[in-house]
Design an enzyme around this catalytic site. Structure first.
Site, mmCIF file in Angstrom:
data_model
loop_
_atom_site.group_PDB
_atom_site.id
_atom_site.type_symbol
_atom_site.label_atom_id
_atom_site.label_comp_id
_atom_site.label_asym_id
_atom_site.label_seq_id
_atom_site.Cartn_x
_atom_site.Cartn_y
_atom_site.Cartn_z
ATOM 1 N N CYS A 68 0.822 -1.193 0.011
ATOM 2 C CA CYS A 68 0.126 -0.070 0.038
ATOM 3 C C CYS A 68 0.869 1.250 0.072
ATOM 4 O O CYS A 68 0.404 2.365 -0.396
ATOM 5 C CB CYS A 68 -0.958 0.070 1.090
ATOM 6 S SG CYS A 68 -0.122 -0.298 2.675
ATOM 7 N N HIS A 323 -1.606 1.205 7.466
ATOM 8 C CA HIS A 323 -1.901 1.208 5.906
ATOM 9 C C HIS A 323 -1.968 2.526 5.485
ATOM 10 O O HIS A 323 -2.366 3.585 6.024
ATOM 11 C CB HIS A 323 -3.554 0.835 5.842
ATOM 12 C CG HIS A 323 -3.969 0.956 4.504
ATOM 13 N ND1 HIS A 323 -3.728 -0.153 3.534
ATOM 14 C CD2 HIS A 323 -4.888 1.383 3.991
ATOM 15 C CE1 HIS A 323 -4.227 -0.039 2.419
ATOM 16 N NE2 HIS A 323 -4.948 1.041 2.454
#
Ligand code: ZN
Length: 388
Positions: A68, A323
């Site tokens: 990510c 994330h």
């Protein structure tokens, strides 16, 4: 909740370091055919816009496992028409092996794959494997500021044309002058350095939370007295004395990257995240933020220091487990998009503002890297000026 550590390090060391990868020189030859093919598709547009910008819809990138961070940074690179303008002019490596291990070439291939318009998301597998050949391991969660520097260094090292390397440097590099002045005599040392990002502390000297980007910038450029263990040797006084250290801004690039140092390193070697509220503006004028003493530039340079927010790389979660996603303003449509791996959606400015952070919710999404673009570049770009 962990206690906020003492003073946040104001590390002002230049961030543009030599790349850690030592790859053999690649012999390349210009493969004009591939470039001509793309140009033939739409000669006028490709000369102005980057490929990603030609599409009406933004394209996502599949997560290969902890990618990510890479995906977010790639989207920020690809949505920058000035960057894609450089990438499209690289020399194509000649052999298959060289193509596989060349980061700029693999980025260009990925960009073309995203542009072909058949999928809502594409897989960055080849680029990820290419990066793993250059010590950027797969399936590892990276710090976005660190990975940004690594990617940039790899690009700079592997782009063969000197004029493109220069363009890349001009696009991202910040020039700073560091002053060290002895407080006992008049002795002064000045040195110029370049940085890829401004690493901005989010706490002041008393560990108070800074709540605006402007405060962070002002604190970063605040002169600092080097006393006690930090004293420097003065050759005029012939001994260690107290020095005043200050930074002066010399030049700001077209694409300016600001790094909010939200990850706090404590003496116990544990890191924790500072998720407090910190707002940043859509429009930023450095002339209004810094004092005359903090600048080492003439009026024509300072006149270009007006910026508009282009992208935010945001982090959610804790230091060890988190994330990344990217909020990016399309330069051709002037709309904000959220790039969350394979999911891409249009968002509002209010959605972007949600990354300001909240003290009570450290795990919530917080802006970590901010990318600003010059409003009035010295060399006007049709693609940008249209929507400003
Ligand atoms: Zn002195």
């Amino acid at each position: 909740m962990g206690q906020v550590s003492g003073r946040q390090e104001r590390s002002k060391k230049p961030e543009v370091a030599l790349s850690e990868t030592m790859e053999a020189e690649i012999e390349v030859q210009n493969n004009k055919k591939e470039i001509e093919e793309v140009k033939a598709k739409n000669p006028k547009l490709t000369s102005v816009f980057g490929v990603a910008d030609l599409k009406n819809e933004a394209v996502g990138l599949y997560n290969l496992g902890q990618t990510c961070c890479l995906n977010s940074l790639l989207q920020v690179f690809f949505m920058n028409i000035r960057f894609t303008g450089i990438l499209r002019r690289i020399t194509v490596p000649s052999s298959a092996a060289q193509k596989r291990s060349n980061v700029p070439y693999q980025m260009l291939l990925l960009l073309e794959k995203m542009q072909c318009g058949k999928c809502k998301a594409v897989c960055p597998r080849d680029l990820a494997y290419c990066l793993s050949e250059h010590r950027v391991k797969l399936f590892v969660q990276y710090d976005a500021a660190q990975l940004f520097l690594t990617l940039w260094n790899l690009l700079k090292k592997q782009i063969r044309k000197p004029e493109l390397v220069e363009e890349l440097s001009d696009l991202y590099t910040i020039c700073i002058q560091e002053h060290l002045a002895c407080q006992k005599c008049s002795f002064e040392i000045k040195s110029n350095s370049t940085m890829l990002t401004l690493p901005l502390p989010v706490l002041d000297a008393n560990s108070h939370r800074l709540s605006t980007l402007e405060d962070c910038l002002q604190y970063f450029f605040l002169p600092e007295e080097l006393t006690g263990q930090n004293m420097c040797f003065c050759q005029q006084c012939g001994k260690k004395t107290t020095f005043l250290q200050s930074m002066r801004l010399v030049h700001l690039p077209q694409t300016l990257t600001l790094h909010l140092k939200r990850f706090c390193f404590e003496r116990s070697s544990r890191t924790h995240k500072l998720g407090h509220f910190l707002q940043f503006p859509q429009e930023l004028n450095f002339r209004e933020v810094l004092t005359e003493d903090q600048c080492q530039a003439d009026d024509s340079e300072k006149a270009t220091w007006q910026y508009e927010l282009f992208a935010v790389v945001a982090h959610s979660g804790s230091t060890g487990f988190g994330h990344y996603c990217a909020y990016i303003r399309s330069l051709t449509e002037c709309k904000w998009y959220c790039f969350n791996d394979s999911e891409v959606c249009q968002v509002s400015w209010d959605d972007v503002k949600c990354t300001y952070g909240r003290s009570s919710l450290n795990w919530r999404e917080t802006a970590y890297l901010l990318f600003y673009m010059k409003k009035h570049p010295q060399q006007p770009c049709p693609g940008v000026s249209e929507c400003l």
